[in-house]
Design an enzyme around this catalytic site. Sequence first.
Site, PDB file in Angstrom:
ATOM      1  N   HIS A 169       8.461  12.799 -16.617  1.00 57.69           N
ATOM      2  CA  HIS A 169       9.516  13.216 -16.425  1.00 57.69           C
ATOM      3  C   HIS A 169       9.356  14.732 -15.982  1.00 57.69           C
ATOM      4  CE1 HIS A 169      13.332  15.339 -17.378  1.00 57.69           C
ATOM      5  NE2 HIS A 169      13.986  14.331 -17.478  1.00 57.69           N
ATOM      6  N   GLU A 188      10.352  17.790 -16.206  1.00 57.84           N
ATOM      7  CA  GLU A 188      10.553  18.736 -17.182  1.00 57.84           C
ATOM      8  C   GLU A 188       9.425  18.687 -18.016  1.00 57.84           C
ATOM      9  OE1 GLU A 188      12.625  20.059 -21.503  1.00 57.84           O
ATOM     10  OE2 GLU A 188      13.903  18.852 -20.243  1.00 57.84           O
ATOM     11  N   CYS A 222      18.153  20.703 -26.248  1.00 58.51           N
ATOM     12  CA  CYS A 222      19.387  21.341 -25.642  1.00 58.51           C
ATOM     13  C   CYS A 222      20.732  21.175 -26.452  1.00 58.51           C
ATOM     14  CB  CYS A 222      19.323  20.833 -24.195  1.00 58.51           C
ATOM     15  SG  CYS A 222      21.035  21.528 -23.402  1.00 58.51           S
TER      16      CYS A 222
END
Length: 362
Positions: free
Chosen positions: A159, A161, A229
């Site tokens: 991924h 990120e 998040c």
Amino acid sequence: MSISPAVPVSVPMPRVPRRRRSPEEIAAAAPVEGPKRVLLAAPRGYCAGVDRAVIAVEKALEHYGAPVYVRKQIVHNIHVVSTLEERGAIFVEETEEVPEGALVVFSAHGVSPAVVQSAADRHLRTIDATCPLVTKVHREAVRFAKAENHILLIGHEGHEEVEGTFGEAPESTTIVNNPAEARTVEVEDPDHLIWLSQTTLSVDETMEIVNILRERFPNLQDPPSDDICYATSNRQAAIKKIAPEAELVIVVGSANSSNSVRLVEVALEYGAKDAHRVDFANEIDEGWFEGISSVGVTSGASVPEVLVREVLDLLTEYGFGPAEEVVTAEEDILFSLPKELRSKLKEAGDSSRGLGGHGGGR
């Protein structure tokens, strides 16, 4: 004159749109007594970091002109990417594909120092649209590595990120993909160990992994603040509230959107009888509605609200009532635009500064 033998050419058959069964056919196949409800999750859709990144590309196109290059997808949503492409954005996998001296935007998922250096080597002008919450994790990785801690990075290898965070301290970081890896990962010094996580993971799965790691490494340190998040947490909390009452949950979001995929899993785990992810309303199989009296609807953090509205319109067509919004949190986070862009906007007299993450998207 000799004639070369004909070479067979394969011509693909044009796709014939599937005939959608009518609302009357669905009702006849499995009658439903009483009202047919739609439970609409709030918050849903765009978060502040996504809003910031998308507007950064839009403003770059407006003030610098096309083309504007973007490394990777600016956010993980097919509709957003195709819309920006129509306006002149060019999406590339690596900075090497960007013409020397051109303008490139780094996506909301962040990049490693190696990517930043690669852009500098090619004299690229850059706009860093990394979500500030991801930047926070990057800074933590650097700080903990300098303090001679080893980092267990919970996330999905590959991924964007995770690649960016890992790249901040590769010699001091080990990626832990899942609970199984948490049970087998080995570290040299268990007394100087800390965990960080990808920001868009399932809250429950992350804590399951952390608990396994803590059982094996009692001195494992926590990050100073939660890495998940706020938008990921809020969207998962909303679908947890809806799932027990929903026979079907529809999550709007793309397949490469980690938080969208997790919403399907969370819905099923918390009581939804069925759950599906779609990019667009036209991907919905009307057969899902057979015998269904309650549908939950939500969307991932990179999904514009227009796509949710199309799903709600389809549900109305099939006899479902007006959406009942189920609110579990209010979002008023604001992030300023990337600093590289703010100076350009100031020169142009553009007063844009902060972008909202109000849950409904744009």
